[in-house]
Enzyme design. Structure first.
Site, PDB file in Angstrom:
ATOM      1  N   ASP A 141       0.837  -1.195   0.000  1.00  0.00           N
ATOM      2  CA  ASP A 141       0.000   0.000   0.000  1.00  0.00           C
ATOM      3  C   ASP A 141       0.876   1.251   0.000  1.00  0.00           C
ATOM      4  OD1 ASP A 141      -2.705   1.213   0.371  1.00  0.00           O
ATOM      5  OD2 ASP A 141      -1.804   1.936   2.231  1.00  0.00           O
ATOM      6  N   GLU A 177      14.968 -15.128  -0.011  1.00  0.00           N
ATOM      7  CA  GLU A 177      15.443 -16.104   0.963  1.00  0.00           C
ATOM      8  C   GLU A 177      14.494 -17.294   1.076  1.00  0.00           C
ATOM      9  OE1 GLU A 177      15.785 -14.118   4.670  1.00  0.00           O
ATOM     10  OE2 GLU A 177      17.284 -12.649   3.966  1.00  0.00           O
TER      11      GLU A 177
END
Length: 551
Positions: free
Chosen positions: A214, A263
């Protein structure tokens, strides 16, 4: 999960169709009149049958709901209105069992004023370590009685609110580019950056497949806090120099976020709500080692005009292609009038940062024809696409919600001069002939926003299996898109066509023609019609109609 042209090395997010769930209004599972996680779980078979690849869920975190959940008090727990953390974890597992990925919202620009950090900041007083996490400043004027600068809230009124200090005296001002209940964070502070990196890991550890970010363009502010020429957009400033929108320093934050996503296994992705004023500025968010995708609001803001749409498609695909990013197309979301109602009006384009303002009466029949054609156009363009809940049902904007029901903070912040965004957020109709149209388990509980009495023909129950319905058009288009080797990522070659007509081919063997003119046009040579948004007139394509062709 995508079409047969994909190789195992092609990330799913480069051409996914993602369905936006406005959680309050999708489906009510516990019978309180508000949508929730249990409601989403109950409708996963519907979403699988629709043919989407992922769901984006608007904020489900603990929140006072001053701005429908975009004022977050705790990013690591679920608001009781929507369920529990255990239910969220169960939803993620069940969605994956349906081959649907899950992308929650994250709101990094601000917190709720009820967040523990902000409560601590108010209690600690000026010059404290607690206030350094937000943007507090003394006011201007002899007694600090004026805001620190002229910035304006996106919801109307000033972007600053003065606090009462712990000793009871008028004190500093804090920045809120949105509602006063949404204080802006200070992203120059290392604790803020570390906190959100930990929040990302918290949810990645629970299996989410990415995040929608957002206000991705609003995190970094000019430390000098100068007055602004405009708080709506970046016009009048050199690239990256607006005091609080789309500053270049924001990209270092996202470089770190991208590294965290990588990751984890399974190709986690980000999509940015980035209010960039041009494809060139948008491309900065999706360069290598930055975010994966960004919404293309230029396309959403286009008028129903062939030349304007073609220019936007060309500029977007070429600019993003140069940085190796896919385009992402969208027609509607929870912040703008539904496109069916926009297309049913005299057409105008509005600028980046501005709210859409309806002009003239709406012709819903015209808007529906154009919305059907626009769906086929969007879903045939290279890259990914977003479907806002209810557009597959042909829902129009609800423009006559009684004032007593309006809840968007824009309504109050503008002194009741702008009705806000509630009209595109009305709960979905699922079944039955009268409200609440199967929105929840009880037919006597009213939804949090009232539904129109005449929505029976818009319900899933009414449209499912009905030839020519909007729902079946979307289901057919998504099924073809999933299977056809030309759709998703790939090439696009424009064809010569009459004025007001868009015509292009994609390899192998796919053509799309959209007639935005006022006269029928002849279809190009083709093997067969795959799908049309409306009835064809022999070999002619009527106005406001689109067709997919096998070549």
């Amino acid at each position: 999960m995508r079409n047969s042209s994909d190789s195992p090395a092609t990330p799913w997010w480069r051409d996914a169709v993602i369905y936006q769930i406005y959680i309050r209004s999708f489906a009510d599972g516990d019978g309180d009149g508000m949508g929730d996680i249990e409601g989403i779980r109950s409708r996963l078979p519907y979403l699988r049958e629709l043919g989407i690849d992922a769901i984006w869920i608007t904020p489900w975190y603990v929140s006072p709901q001053a701005d429908a959940g975009y004022d977050v008090a705790d990013f690591r727990d679920i608001d009781p209105r929507f369920g529990t953390l255990a239910e969220a974890e169960k939803l993620i597992i069940e969605a994956h069992e349906h081959d649907i990925r899950v992308i929650p919202d994250i709101v990094p620009n601000h917190t709720s004023d009820q967040h523990e950090w902000f409560r601590a900041a108010l209690a600690a007083g000026p010059a404290s370590a607690e206030r350094a996490r937000y943007v507090f400043r003394p006011g201007r004027g002899e007694h600090g009685e004026h805001p620190p600068n002229n910035w304006v809230s996106r919801f109307g009124g000033p972007a600053w609110t003065r606090v009462t200090e712990p000793d009871g005296t008028p004190g500093e001002w804090y920045l809120h580019l949105f509602a006063p209940e949404q204080p802006d964070l200070n992203w120059d502070h290392p604790e803020v950056r570390a906190e959100f990196e930990d929040i990302l890991r918290f949810w990645f550890d629970r299996g989410v497949d990415g995040f929608r970010i957002d206000v991705a363009h609003g995190l970094v502010k000019d430390a000098e806090l100068p007055d602004a020429i405009s708080s709506d957009n970046t016009r009048g400033y050199p690239d990256g120099q607006h005091p609080h929108w789309d500053r270049d320093e924001v990209h270092e934050i996202y470089r770190r976020w991208r590294a965290i996503a990588e990751e984890y296994p399974g190709e986690r992705k980000f999509v940015a709500e980035a209010g960039a004023d041009s494809p060139h500025r948008l491309a900065n968010y999706v360069r290598p080692e930055r975010l994966h995708t960004a919404f293309n609001f230029e396309f959403l803001r286009c008028r129903w005009d062939a030349r304007e749409l073609r220019e936007t498609v060309e500029s977007t695909t070429s600019t993003l292609g140069r940085v190796g990013a896919p385009s992402t197309w969208v027609l509607s979301n929870h912040d703008v009038m539904r496109h069916l109602s926009r297309y049913g009006r005299p057409q105008h384009k509005w600028e980046a940062g501005e709210n859409y303002r309806a002009e003239g009466p709406v012709d819903l029949e015209l808007g529906t024809r154009r919305a059907r054609a626009a769906a086929l156009l969007m879903l045939s363009l290279p890259g990914g696409a977003y479907v806002y809940q209810g557009e597959e049902l042909g829902l129009p904007e609800v423009e006559d919600i009684p004032e007593r029901f309006l809840q968007d903070p824009i309504w109050e912040r503008t002194g009741h001069t702008e009705r806000g965004r509630d009209g595109c957020r009305v709960p979905l109709p699922w079944s039955g002939s009268r409200p609440p149209f199967g929105f929840g388990p009880s037919e006597t509980v009213e939804p949090w926003l009232p539904q129109p009495d005449d929505w029976a023909e818009h319900t899933v129950e009414h449209q499912r299996g009905r030839p020519g319905s909007m729902l079946e058009l979307y289901r057919s288009a998504l099924a073809i898109r999933r299977e056809h080797p030309a759709l998703g990522e790939g090439d696009l070659v424009w064809n010569d066509s009459p004025e007001g007509v868009l015509s292009f081919n994609r390899t192998p063997g796919f053509g799309c023609v959209v007639n935005l003119s006022t006269e029928p046009c002849e279809l190009p040579d083709h093997e067969r019609v795959l799908l049309a948004s409306g009835e064809l007139d022999g070999s002619a394509l009527p106005p406001d109609t689109a067709v997919w062709l096998a070549l």
